[in-house]
Design a protein around this motif. Structure first.
Motif, PDB file in Angstrom:
ATOM      1  N   ALA A 162       0.805  -1.221   0.000  1.00 17.59           N
ATOM      2  CA  ALA A 162       0.000   0.000   0.000  1.00 17.59           C
ATOM      3  C   ALA A 162       0.837   1.269   0.000  1.00 17.59           C
ATOM      4  N   GLY A 163       2.148   1.162   0.185  1.00 24.67           N
ATOM      5  CA  GLY A 163       3.015   2.334   0.155  1.00 24.67           C
ATOM      6  C   GLY A 163       2.727   3.310   1.284  1.00 24.67           C
ATOM      7  N   ILE A 187       1.783  -4.207   3.442  1.00 28.17           N
ATOM      8  CA  ILE A 187       3.045  -3.517   3.712  1.00 28.17           C
ATOM      9  C   ILE A 187       2.897  -2.032   3.418  1.00 28.17           C
ATOM     10  N   LEU A 188       3.311  -1.223   4.385  1.00 26.94           N
ATOM     11  CA  LEU A 188       3.278   0.230   4.278  1.00 26.94           C
ATOM     12  C   LEU A 188       4.696   0.785   4.405  1.00 26.94           C
ATOM     13  N   LEU A 189       4.882   2.001   3.953  1.00 27.88           N
ATOM     14  CA  LEU A 189       6.118   2.745   4.178  1.00 27.88           C
ATOM     15  C   LEU A 189       5.761   4.021   4.941  1.00 27.88           C
ATOM     16  N   GLU A 190       6.679   4.496   5.776  1.00 31.87           N
ATOM     17  CA  GLU A 190       6.400   5.726   6.506  1.00 31.87           C
ATOM     18  C   GLU A 190       7.682   6.465   6.851  1.00 31.87           C
ATOM     19  N   ALA A 191       7.573   7.793   6.910  1.00 35.57           N
ATOM     20  CA  ALA A 191       8.683   8.671   7.272  1.00 35.57           C
ATOM     21  C   ALA A 191       8.722   8.864   8.786  1.00 35.57           C
ATOM     22  N   PRO A 192       9.875   9.237   9.343  1.00 30.43           N
ATOM     23  CA  PRO A 192       9.996   9.359  10.797  1.00 30.43           C
ATOM     24  C   PRO A 192       9.049  10.379  11.425  1.00 30.43           C
ATOM     25  N   VAL A 248       6.472  -1.039   7.356  1.00 34.66           N
ATOM     26  CA  VAL A 248       5.526  -1.572   8.339  1.00 34.66           C
ATOM     27  C   VAL A 248       4.686  -2.665   7.687  1.00 34.66           C
ATOM     28  N   LEU A 249       4.643  -3.823   8.322  1.00 36.25           N
ATOM     29  CA  LEU A 249       3.858  -4.938   7.787  1.00 36.25           C
ATOM     30  C   LEU A 249       2.722  -5.274   8.745  1.00 36.25           C
TER      31      LEU A 249
END
Length: 309
Positions: A162-163, A187-192, A248-249
């Protein structure tokens, strides 16, 4: 050149040079997501061989190339990023049509996976030119490989990427609600600077497990699996846990345990007449089932009903 990579370029030439590298081709090159030793030998050879390197950030890519002993003049580095990708593709196509070899590299990982590159690839293909992938590092598959995701009986296999979720709170919460009904791993991606907000949004998933990968392949890499409802607290426990880049999963939901299918039968009857949250609350009261597990099952049932309509 970094002394630790003094022999890497020579090894790349020995291993990859005998292979065929057609002219007039765009080479999509995966680069390390943190650990420079994760660069492939074929990628090194191609980055040295091509006539120019298109890249997301020319300064970043120049530093990366120099670490391996590849020193290109600025004129051979073409900026192709999210703000100019469509226009820059025209310049790349013109050079490819002259028979040049062009590599494309995003700042880290595999291009066109939440990074620029997809528009460039599509434009090059539409022009009738060849695109060759050079696989390598990816935070998506890196995290998936250590998350321990197993297929649930009766559930679909695979995963959903899902990005990055929306940055606005309401839109992000809606996206999480939509993903809550997904029976596969997500699965996601994220910034700090947004990881704490994401953790709070994921809390609605209750006991559903979440594996978080922080600074993957880097010196301070950390991988942890906790229930979604505890993720915000886990991040807050130590200040450094909110630093770095994140993958993140969300694990698939656990199957609802029922006695002779009674809870499932009650849930199905209630869903036919009532809104989802009301049906889940009443089913938990009637059967004594866990509300979070019943909620996940209700989402799965609703998704199945919607697909049949």
């Amino acid at each position: 050149m970094s002394a630790s990579f003094a022999s890497a370029l020579s090894a790349a030439r020995d291993a990859a040079a005998p292979q065929h590298y057609p002219k007039g081709t765009l080479y999509v090159v995966a680069t390390p997501i943190g650990n420079l030793a994760d660069m492939t030998l074929r990628a090194l050879h191609v980055l040295e061989l091509v006539d120019a390197v298109a890249c997301e950030d020319t300064r970043h890519t120049q530093s990366l190339l120099r670490a391996y002993g590849i020193d290109r003049p600025g004129a051979q580095l073409l900026a192709v990023h999210q703000h100019n990708e469509a226009e820059a593709a025209t310049q790349v196509i013109e050079r490819l049509q002259r028979g040049e070899r062009i590599a494309y590299a995003s700042d880290a990982g595999t291009p066109a996976v939440s990074d620029p590159g997809a528009r460039l690839v599509r434009a090059v293909q539409a022009a009738g030119l060849r695109v060759v992938p050079l696989p390598g590092a990816s935070s998506v598959t890196t995290l998936l490989s250590v998350a321990g995701v197993t297929q649930q009986a009766g559930q679909p296999s695979g995963f959903v990427f899902a990005g990055f979720l929306p940055t606005k709170a309401g839109e992000r919460d809606s996206a999480v609600q939509a993903l809550a009904g997904e029976a596969r791993a997500v699965i996601l991606l994220e910034a700090p600077h947004r990881i704490e907000d994401l953790a709070k949004a994921l809390a609605v998933l209750g006991p559903r497990l979440v594996t978080l990968g922080r600074e993957l392949t880097k010196q301070f890499e950390e991988v942890a699996t906790v229930p979604a409802q505890d993720l915000a607290g886990w991040l807050a426990a130590q200040p450094q846990r909110t630093r770095g880049e994140f993958a993140v999963l969300i694990h698939p939901p656990e199957a609802v345990a029922t006695d002779d299918g009674e809870a499932l039968r009650v849930l199905q009857l209630l869903l036919a007449e009532l809104p989802l949250k009301t049906a889940v609350r009443l089913c938990a009261d009637i059967t004594g089932g866990a509300k979070n597990e019943l909620y996940q099952q209700a989402l799965t049932l609703k998704r199945g009903q919607d697909s049949e309509d």
